[in-house]
Scaffold this motif. Structure first.
Motif, PDB file in Angstrom:
ATOM      1  N   ILE A 152       0.880  -1.165   0.000  1.00  0.00           N
ATOM      2  CA  ILE A 152       0.000   0.000   0.000  1.00  0.00           C
ATOM      3  C   ILE A 152       0.913   1.209   0.000  1.00  0.00           C
ATOM      4  O   ILE A 152       1.799   1.316   0.866  1.00  0.00           O
ATOM      5  CB  ILE A 152      -0.912   0.047   1.237  1.00  0.00           C
ATOM      6  CG1 ILE A 152      -1.664  -1.280   1.417  1.00  0.00           C
ATOM      7  CG2 ILE A 152      -1.889   1.209   1.151  1.00  0.00           C
ATOM      8  CD1 ILE A 152      -2.371  -1.396   2.761  1.00  0.00           C
ATOM      9  N   VAL A 153       0.744   2.107  -0.949  1.00  0.00           N
ATOM     10  CA  VAL A 153       1.648   3.250  -1.087  1.00  0.00           C
ATOM     11  C   VAL A 153       0.863   4.532  -1.370  1.00  0.00           C
ATOM     12  O   VAL A 153      -0.218   4.487  -1.946  1.00  0.00           O
ATOM     13  CB  VAL A 153       2.684   3.021  -2.215  1.00  0.00           C
ATOM     14  CG1 VAL A 153       3.726   1.993  -1.804  1.00  0.00           C
ATOM     15  CG2 VAL A 153       1.997   2.585  -3.505  1.00  0.00           C
ATOM     16  N   PRO A 154       1.425   5.688  -0.998  1.00  0.00           N
ATOM     17  CA  PRO A 154       0.767   6.961  -1.292  1.00  0.00           C
ATOM     18  C   PRO A 154       0.989   7.377  -2.747  1.00  0.00           C
ATOM     19  O   PRO A 154       1.800   6.784  -3.459  1.00  0.00           O
ATOM     20  CB  PRO A 154       1.458   7.940  -0.332  1.00  0.00           C
ATOM     21  CG  PRO A 154       2.814   7.358  -0.115  1.00  0.00           C
ATOM     22  CD  PRO A 154       2.638   5.862  -0.178  1.00  0.00           C
ATOM     23  N   HIS A 155       0.278   8.423  -3.166  1.00  0.00           N
ATOM     24  CA  HIS A 155       0.364   8.817  -4.578  1.00  0.00           C
ATOM     25  C   HIS A 155       0.406  10.323  -4.785  1.00  0.00           C
ATOM     26  O   HIS A 155      -0.005  10.831  -5.832  1.00  0.00           O
ATOM     27  CB  HIS A 155      -0.811   8.221  -5.366  1.00  0.00           C
ATOM     28  CG  HIS A 155      -2.165   8.547  -4.796  1.00  0.00           C
ATOM     29  ND1 HIS A 155      -3.057   7.558  -4.412  1.00  0.00           N
ATOM     30  CD2 HIS A 155      -2.798   9.723  -4.548  1.00  0.00           C
ATOM     31  CE1 HIS A 155      -4.163   8.111  -3.959  1.00  0.00           C
ATOM     32  NE2 HIS A 155      -4.032   9.441  -4.035  1.00  0.00           N
ATOM     33  N   ALA A 156       0.862  11.084  -3.798  1.00  0.00           N
ATOM     34  CA  ALA A 156       0.998  12.530  -3.996  1.00  0.00           C
ATOM     35  C   ALA A 156       2.202  12.798  -4.894  1.00  0.00           C
ATOM     36  O   ALA A 156       2.892  11.882  -5.338  1.00  0.00           O
ATOM     37  CB  ALA A 156       1.159  13.231  -2.648  1.00  0.00           C
ATOM     38  N   GLY A 157       2.459  14.087  -5.172  1.00  0.00           N
ATOM     39  CA  GLY A 157       3.655  14.437  -5.918  1.00  0.00           C
ATOM     40  C   GLY A 157       4.890  13.861  -5.239  1.00  0.00           C
ATOM     41  O   GLY A 157       4.940  13.768  -4.006  1.00  0.00           O
ATOM     42  N   TYR A 158       5.887  13.483  -6.023  1.00  0.00           N
ATOM     43  CA  TYR A 158       7.047  12.802  -5.456  1.00  0.00           C
ATOM     44  C   TYR A 158       7.748  13.632  -4.390  1.00  0.00           C
ATOM     45  O   TYR A 158       8.337  13.077  -3.455  1.00  0.00           O
ATOM     46  CB  TYR A 158       8.035  12.449  -6.575  1.00  0.00           C
ATOM     47  CG  TYR A 158       7.706  11.174  -7.329  1.00  0.00           C
ATOM     48  CD1 TYR A 158       6.416  10.668  -7.377  1.00  0.00           C
ATOM     49  CD2 TYR A 158       8.704  10.478  -8.005  1.00  0.00           C
ATOM     50  CE1 TYR A 158       6.120   9.506  -8.065  1.00  0.00           C
ATOM     51  CE2 TYR A 158       8.420   9.308  -8.705  1.00  0.00           C
ATOM     52  CZ  TYR A 158       7.127   8.834  -8.734  1.00  0.00           C
ATOM     53  OH  TYR A 158       6.841   7.682  -9.424  1.00  0.00           O
ATOM     54  N   GLU A 159       7.708  14.972  -4.514  1.00  0.00           N
ATOM     55  CA  GLU A 159       8.376  15.798  -3.509  1.00  0.00           C
ATOM     56  C   GLU A 159       7.699  15.686  -2.151  1.00  0.00           C
ATOM     57  O   GLU A 159       8.304  15.982  -1.120  1.00  0.00           O
ATOM     58  CB  GLU A 159       8.444  17.260  -3.953  1.00  0.00           C
ATOM     59  CG  GLU A 159       7.116  17.997  -3.978  1.00  0.00           C
ATOM     60  CD  GLU A 159       6.397  17.896  -5.305  1.00  0.00           C
ATOM     61  OE1 GLU A 159       5.654  18.835  -5.639  1.00  0.00           O
ATOM     62  OE2 GLU A 159       6.562  16.879  -6.019  1.00  0.00           O
ATOM     63  N   TYR A 160       6.449  15.251  -2.146  1.00  0.00           N
ATOM     64  CA  TYR A 160       5.717  15.084  -0.895  1.00  0.00           C
ATOM     65  C   TYR A 160       5.784  13.645  -0.375  1.00  0.00           C
ATOM     66  O   TYR A 160       6.139  13.410   0.772  1.00  0.00           O
ATOM     67  CB  TYR A 160       4.246  15.479  -1.083  1.00  0.00           C
ATOM     68  CG  TYR A 160       4.037  16.954  -1.304  1.00  0.00           C
ATOM     69  CD1 TYR A 160       3.935  17.828  -0.230  1.00  0.00           C
ATOM     70  CD2 TYR A 160       3.950  17.470  -2.591  1.00  0.00           C
ATOM     71  CE1 TYR A 160       3.740  19.195  -0.429  1.00  0.00           C
ATOM     72  CE2 TYR A 160       3.768  18.832  -2.802  1.00  0.00           C
ATOM     73  CZ  TYR A 160       3.663  19.689  -1.718  1.00  0.00           C
ATOM     74  OH  TYR A 160       3.474  21.032  -1.916  1.00  0.00           O
ATOM     75  N   SER A 161       5.404  12.688  -1.202  1.00  0.00           N
ATOM     76  CA  SER A 161       5.269  11.311  -0.698  1.00  0.00           C
ATOM     77  C   SER A 161       6.151  10.303  -1.424  1.00  0.00           C
ATOM     78  O   SER A 161       6.110   9.118  -1.106  1.00  0.00           O
ATOM     79  CB  SER A 161       3.805  10.853  -0.798  1.00  0.00           C
ATOM     80  OG  SER A 161       3.409  10.711  -2.153  1.00  0.00           O
ATOM     81  N   GLY A 162       6.951  10.759  -2.373  1.00  0.00           N
ATOM     82  CA  GLY A 162       7.746   9.826  -3.175  1.00  0.00           C
ATOM     83  C   GLY A 162       8.731   9.004  -2.370  1.00  0.00           C
ATOM     84  O   GLY A 162       8.952   7.821  -2.658  1.00  0.00           O
ATOM     85  N   MET A 163       9.338   9.609  -1.363  1.00  0.00           N
ATOM     86  CA  MET A 163      10.305   8.873  -0.548  1.00  0.00           C
ATOM     87  C   MET A 163       9.623   7.794   0.294  1.00  0.00           C
ATOM     88  O   MET A 163      10.191   6.726   0.540  1.00  0.00           O
ATOM     89  CB  MET A 163      11.086   9.834   0.354  1.00  0.00           C
ATOM     90  CG  MET A 163      12.123  10.657  -0.376  1.00  0.00           C
ATOM     91  SD  MET A 163      13.505   9.617  -0.950  1.00  0.00           S
ATOM     92  CE  MET A 163      14.354  10.741  -2.062  1.00  0.00           C
TER      93      MET A 163
END
Length: 236
Positions: A33-44
């Motif tokens: 299960i992973v998030p999907h916001a912009g990479y600068e927010y949730s990519g890490m």
């Protein structure tokens, strides 16, 4: 764009996110299960979860994400044969029995593809979930359980609450998810509420349950804690 449009920048970001590999050695991984916001927010946070799939022999992934832009009473699959990203094109397979449409603009699905490309996944089956019933979720879970693939469920948690309130609400949602707490499922605060409904049934079929990898919110990342979005990653 939700992630770098430059190939080298995108590869560098994902490579750095994979270096945050958690100290986990699960015997078997059915999916994430992973998030999907912009990479600068949730990519890490997403990359940390995807990193545990490195060096696994994986050919196919099923991505299950919510619909952000279209009000759907059902689930849809992609009408494309290929999906382009700055890392190249990846093969798309349609999910049997679902109606098809162009899902390329749905970031809950699109944002997962570069991570999968870096893991050398050869093909994906995208599924966009609308406002389905529990019975529809159960039937979909039965169908995807028969496919030999890694399952990627896409969701963010609470949206635009003050920091302390968001942390409290997200911890409650995380506890419900980790314990597959059906009695309190309706209290989950997540844009991927309906994909998570499918996840609960899939975990029952696979006889497993989600385990938290990492939780943060946008306030932890950019410092503005007035109205934050929650991000969590799990494996199951």
């Amino acid at each position: 764009m939700w992630y770098p449009s430059n190939k080298q920048e995108l590869e560098s970001f994902i490579d750095n996110s994979f270096k945050r590999k958690p100290n986990l050695k699960p015997k078997k991984i059915n999916g994430l299960i992973v998030p999907h916001a912009g990479y600068e927010y949730s990519g890490m946070i997403a990359g940390k979860a995807f990193s545990i799939l490195k060096n696994k022999k994986l050919d196919k992934a099923i991505i299950i994400g919510p619909s952000h832009y279209i009000n759907l009473p059902n689930a849809m699959t992609s009408n494309l044969n290929e999906w382009p990203t700055p890392l190249g094109k990846i093969t798309i397979k349609q999910f049997p029995s679902l109606k098809m449409m162009d899902l390329e603009s749905e970031h809950s699905i699109n944002n997962q593809i570069p991570f999968l490309q870096k893991l050398n996944i050869k093909e994906i089956i995208p599924i966009m979930i609308g406002k389905i019933t529990d019975e529809q979720a159960k039937e979909l879970a039965k169908k995807i359980a028969k496919i030999n693939a890694i399952y990627i469920f896409s969701t963010d948690l609470s949206h635009f609450l003050p920091y302390d309130q968001a942390v409290q609400k997200d911890k409650f949602s995380i506890n419900i998810i980790e314990n597959l707490d059906e009695n309190n499922f309706k209290y989950i605060d997540a844009c991927g509420y309906f994909p998570l409904m499918v996840l609960f049934h899939l975990c029952k079929i696979k006889k497993t349950h989600p385990r938290l990898i990492e939780y943060k919110n946008s306030g932890d990342i950019i410092g503005d804690k007035s109205a934050v979005v929650g991000y969590a990653s799990f494996f199951f």
